[in-house]
Write an enzyme that holds these catalytic residues in place. Structure first.
Site, PDB file in Angstrom:
ATOM      1  N   ASP A 192      14.119  -4.283   6.498  1.00 45.29           N
ATOM      2  CA  ASP A 192      12.871  -3.590   6.821  1.00 45.29           C
ATOM      3  C   ASP A 192      13.185  -2.481   7.821  1.00 45.29           C
ATOM      4  O   ASP A 192      14.346  -2.251   8.168  1.00 45.29           O
ATOM      5  CB  ASP A 192      11.806  -4.568   7.339  1.00 45.29           C
ATOM      6  CG  ASP A 192      12.166  -5.173   8.687  1.00 45.29           C
ATOM      7  OD1 ASP A 192      13.361  -5.184   9.028  1.00 45.29           O
ATOM      8  OD2 ASP A 192      11.258  -5.641   9.406  1.00 45.29           O
ATOM      9  N   SER A 250       8.386  -2.055  13.002  1.00 42.64           N
ATOM     10  CA  SER A 250       9.000  -2.930  12.006  1.00 42.64           C
ATOM     11  C   SER A 250       8.714  -2.493  10.569  1.00 42.64           C
ATOM     12  O   SER A 250       9.097  -1.416  10.161  1.00 42.64           O
ATOM     13  CB  SER A 250       8.539  -4.366  12.276  1.00 42.64           C
ATOM     14  OG  SER A 250       9.301  -5.292  11.562  1.00 42.64           O
ATOM     15  N   ASP A 252      13.049  -1.923  11.012  1.00 49.44           N
ATOM     16  CA  ASP A 252      13.835  -2.120  12.243  1.00 49.44           C
ATOM     17  C   ASP A 252      14.960  -3.130  12.044  1.00 49.44           C
ATOM     18  O   ASP A 252      15.635  -3.509  13.000  1.00 49.44           O
ATOM     19  CB  ASP A 252      12.937  -2.515  13.419  1.00 49.44           C
ATOM     20  CG  ASP A 252      12.371  -3.928  13.297  1.00 49.44           C
ATOM     21  OD1 ASP A 252      12.256  -4.414  12.156  1.00 49.44           O
ATOM     22  OD2 ASP A 252      12.035  -4.526  14.324  1.00 49.44           O
ATOM     23  N   ASP A 274      15.215  -6.321  11.419  1.00 50.23           N
ATOM     24  CA  ASP A 274      15.264  -7.686  11.966  1.00 50.23           C
ATOM     25  C   ASP A 274      15.015  -8.714  10.864  1.00 50.23           C
ATOM     26  O   ASP A 274      15.015  -9.911  11.111  1.00 50.23           O
ATOM     27  CB  ASP A 274      14.284  -7.877  13.131  1.00 50.23           C
ATOM     28  CG  ASP A 274      12.821  -7.773  12.731  1.00 50.23           C
ATOM     29  OD1 ASP A 274      12.539  -7.330  11.591  1.00 50.23           O
ATOM     30  OD2 ASP A 274      11.946  -8.112  13.550  1.00 50.23           O
TER      31      ASP A 274
END
Length: 449
Positions: free
Chosen positions: A241, A100, A243, A245
């Protein structure tokens, strides 16, 4: 062995804590536990842009294949895309290799069940137990029973972009948008989605090289985007960010717009459309009191959970709420996806800015953020509940709360990882709450000496 799974899967420094050996074991145990009973299970595998992704993917996939499952490898793709595509493709599970917003040396492995939800603690514990027992009872497969790896050729990215675009009505023509992709997983999906919807798209940090993910970029470092939006006269900026999400926004004046403001704007819009179920949004205890005050004016309820998007989602599922999220930009729209989705959030916001015909900063005036102070009190792990037991501390908290008179609050949170208790105060006067927070933290520290 302590608990292997944290709040967001298994994480650690790649090749040191999260080794290829551990990735193999997680792939093997995860595939076995999550697909028991399926004839020839299908598991979707995606990752972000970190250099260690290739190494961990090879090991993870080897583990998946060793128990007879098929691994469908879709390459670099946002985490929420795996949650969505696991459902769309009727896969038995999905796995994302990503850490992440963490720095490049970290990586992680996170599973989704066949419905696209993060795993329950019980399932994670079953996976860990199987690894600990050295795969006792897991048959060793040979010949035709071993699984196959299928390399996917870009269809997954296309399907996810189409899905994200379908979450808004109409287009984004006439909107000038700046995107910061954090050199991460959204470097194709977010840019394409906005372009195809007709927006004028300006992009920074969309050239991943394996080691520049999250580096001075994205939602954890939005400073460059704040400057860029103003310099290029954009209507808004959107920062993802690594990833993708989560998503934070920038208004046309270069101000950072956090998840609380996004929830307020989107909550009001959903209510206007008659889609805000039970007139309620779900937030965490760390959301600013300003959000509660703003929502009260709009006759919208706020329900608070513990910190962590998994707790927000739990509450949303329990009572069928439409929207929830965190200050950090993890926003869940339950009508669309089963997890926080940065691109879906970005598109909802952009669509509201276009449809309402107001500047982004005007829309943000729905809420006034109250000053917030956070002070750490050093407290031994076995005395972290002292603020609930000690009469003097309890009395001081009551006095402060009474004096703030509804326009502020006190929140005490024991740290889950360190010998600390966090003292958080919100109120209208920065100087006053600063003084109160420090004196309360000192009182707590003195009580455990």
């Amino acid at each position: 062995m302590g608990r292997m799974f944290g709040t967001d899967g298994v994480r650690g420094v790649a090749n040191k804590e999260l080794t290829a050996d551990l990735a193999y074991k997680l792939g093997k145990a995860g595939a076995f536990i999550l697909t028991e009973g399926a004839h020839r299970p299908k598991i979707l595998v995606g990752m972000d842009t970190r250099i260690s992704g290739d190494m961990l993917e090879s090991a993870l996939v080897a583990g998946i294949l060793s128990v007879g499952a098929e691994a469908i490898c879709v390459g670099v793709i946002p985490t929420p895309a795996i949650a969505y595509l696991t459902r769309k493709y009727n896969a038995d599970a999905g796995v994302v290799i990503s850490a992440s917003h963490n720095p490049v040396e970290y990586n992680g492995i996170k599973f989704f069940n066949k419905n696209g939800y993060k795993l329950s603690d019980e399932l994670e514990d079953s996976i860990q137990a199987l690894i600990k027992d050295d795969f006792k009872g897991v048959p060793v497969l040979t010949g035709e029973n071993i699984g196959r790896k299928i390399e996917e050729d870009g269809e997954a990215i296309r399907d996810y972009i189409d899905f994200a675009k379908s979450t808004i009505k109409g287009d984004l023509k006439g909107l000038k948008v700046a995107l910061d992709c954090a050199n991460g997983a959204s470097y194709i999906t977010s840019v394409e989605a906005f372009k195809e919807l007709g927006a004028e798209v300006h992009v920074i940090n969309n050239k991943p090289d394996g080691i520049n993910i999250n580096r001075n970029s994205g939602s954890t470092h939005p400073e460059d985007l704040m400057e860029y939006v103003v310099k290029n006269n954009c209507h808004m900026g959107l920062a993802f960010d690594g990833d993708a999400d989560r998503c934070l926004a920038i208004d046309e004046k270069g101000n950072l717009i956090n998840g609380d403001f996004i929830l307020a704007i989107c909550g009001k819009e959903l209510k206007k459309q008659g889609r805000l179920k039970k007139n309620t949004i779900v937030v965490t205890v760390m959301s600013n009191l300003g959000l509660d005050i703003a929502m009260k004016k709009e006759e919208i309820n706020t329900i608070k959970t513990k910190v962590g998007d998994r707790y927000v989602l739990e509450e949303m599922l329990k009572n069928d709420y439409a929207i929830g999220g965190e200050q950090s930009g993890h926003i869940i729209f339950s009508d669309y996806n089963t997890t926080g989705d940065g691109l879906v959030t970005a598109l909802q916001l952009a669509h509201i800015v276009k449809e309402r015909g107001k500047t982004f900063s005007e829309l943000c005036s729905i809420m006034k953020e109250l000053p917030q102070v956070l002070v750490n009190a050093k407290v031994p792990n076995d005395q972290k509940d002292i603020y609930l037991k000690d009469e003097e501390i309890k009395s001081e908290i009551d006095t402060i709360t009474k004096n703030l008179d509804g326009s502020g609050r006190v929140l005490i949170r024991p740290s889950g990882t360190e010998p600390l208790v966090r003292v958080m105060l919100e109120g209208e006067n920065q100087e006053e709450i600063d003084k109160l927070a420090h004196s309360l933290a000192k009182l707590i520290e003195n009580k455990v000496k």
